[in-house]
Design a protein around this motif. Sequence first.
Motif, PDB file in Angstrom:
ATOM      1  N   UNK A  51      20.143  18.087   7.112  1.00 55.85           N
ATOM      2  CA  UNK A  51      21.509  18.576   7.296  1.00 55.85           C
ATOM      3  C   UNK A  51      22.399  18.088   6.153  1.00 55.85           C
ATOM      4  N   UNK A  52      22.236  16.811   5.761  1.00 63.13           N
ATOM      5  CA  UNK A  52      23.087  16.238   4.717  1.00 63.13           C
ATOM      6  C   UNK A  52      22.378  15.056   4.087  1.00 63.13           C
ATOM      7  N   UNK A  53      22.399  15.014   2.766  1.00 66.72           N
ATOM      8  CA  UNK A  53      21.869  13.871   2.029  1.00 66.72           C
ATOM      9  C   UNK A  53      22.789  13.595   0.846  1.00 66.72           C
ATOM     10  N   UNK A  54      22.819  12.337   0.448  1.00 70.86           N
ATOM     11  CA  UNK A  54      23.575  11.944  -0.740  1.00 70.86           C
ATOM     12  C   UNK A  54      22.649  11.155  -1.648  1.00 70.86           C
ATOM     13  N   UNK A  55      22.710  11.483  -2.931  1.00 67.74           N
ATOM     14  CA  UNK A  55      21.868  10.850  -3.941  1.00 67.74           C
ATOM     15  C   UNK A  55      22.762  10.331  -5.061  1.00 67.74           C
ATOM     16  N   UNK A  56      22.521   9.107  -5.516  1.00 69.04           N
ATOM     17  CA  UNK A  56      23.311   8.521  -6.594  1.00 69.04           C
ATOM     18  C   UNK A  56      22.398   7.913  -7.643  1.00 69.04           C
ATOM     19  N   UNK A  57      22.777   8.124  -8.912  1.00 67.65           N
ATOM     20  CA  UNK A  57      22.076   7.512 -10.043  1.00 67.65           C
ATOM     21  C   UNK A  57      23.014   7.509 -11.245  1.00 67.65           C
ATOM     22  N   UNK A  58      23.139   6.379 -11.891  1.00 72.41           N
ATOM     23  CA  UNK A  58      23.910   6.260 -13.131  1.00 72.41           C
ATOM     24  C   UNK A  58      25.341   6.790 -13.009  1.00 72.41           C
ATOM     25  N   UNK A  59      25.982   6.550 -11.886  1.00 73.44           N
ATOM     26  CA  UNK A  59      27.351   7.019 -11.680  1.00 73.44           C
ATOM     27  C   UNK A  59      27.444   8.475 -11.252  1.00 73.44           C
ATOM     28  N   UNK A  60      26.332   9.177 -11.218  1.00 77.16           N
ATOM     29  CA  UNK A  60      26.293  10.576 -10.768  1.00 77.16           C
ATOM     30  C   UNK A  60      26.059  10.592  -9.261  1.00 77.16           C
ATOM     31  N   UNK A  61      26.738  11.484  -8.585  1.00 76.03           N
ATOM     32  CA  UNK A  61      26.527  11.651  -7.149  1.00 76.03           C
ATOM     33  C   UNK A  61      26.268  13.118  -6.859  1.00 76.03           C
ATOM     34  N   UNK A  62      25.232  13.375  -6.067  1.00 75.10           N
ATOM     35  CA  UNK A  62      24.935  14.719  -5.589  1.00 75.10           C
ATOM     36  C   UNK A  62      24.882  14.687  -4.070  1.00 75.10           C
TER      37      UNK A  62
END
Length: 135
Positions: A51-62
């Motif tokens: 339903x919902x996921x959040x991914x973060x790497x190197x200051x980027x958020x998706x």
Amino acid sequence: MYKLTPYLFFAGRCEEALEFYHKCFGGVVVTKQYFKDAPQVIEGADPQWIMHAEFEAFGMKLMLSDGMVAKELTGNNVALSIVLDDLDEQARLYDKLLEGGHIMMPLEDTFWGARFGKVEDQFGIRWMLHCDLVK
């Protein structure tokens, strides 16, 4: 204050996409919720889909999701997610974006502690407006 975050939709391949982005960027999956974990049955949603996921790497958020149904994703699998910190400003912006467009989900309080709504504007751009509720 506004924060603009890309929201990507995968029609049943979100888990695979999360693994791919993790392989590409490293980073972390901050949140992952399945439709089956919602407190109510969501009509048209596959319970095994994300339903919902959040991914973060190197200051980027998706933000990522499988979406509700595959037909919703024909040709347009991106939405722009705006996180606001003021409910009145959220309502004002929602109404402005709605001019000439249509409601995908009305602004309403959610089980995850925010007021949330979705609009497709007159140009076919999908907007998701999120504002945490003060506790």
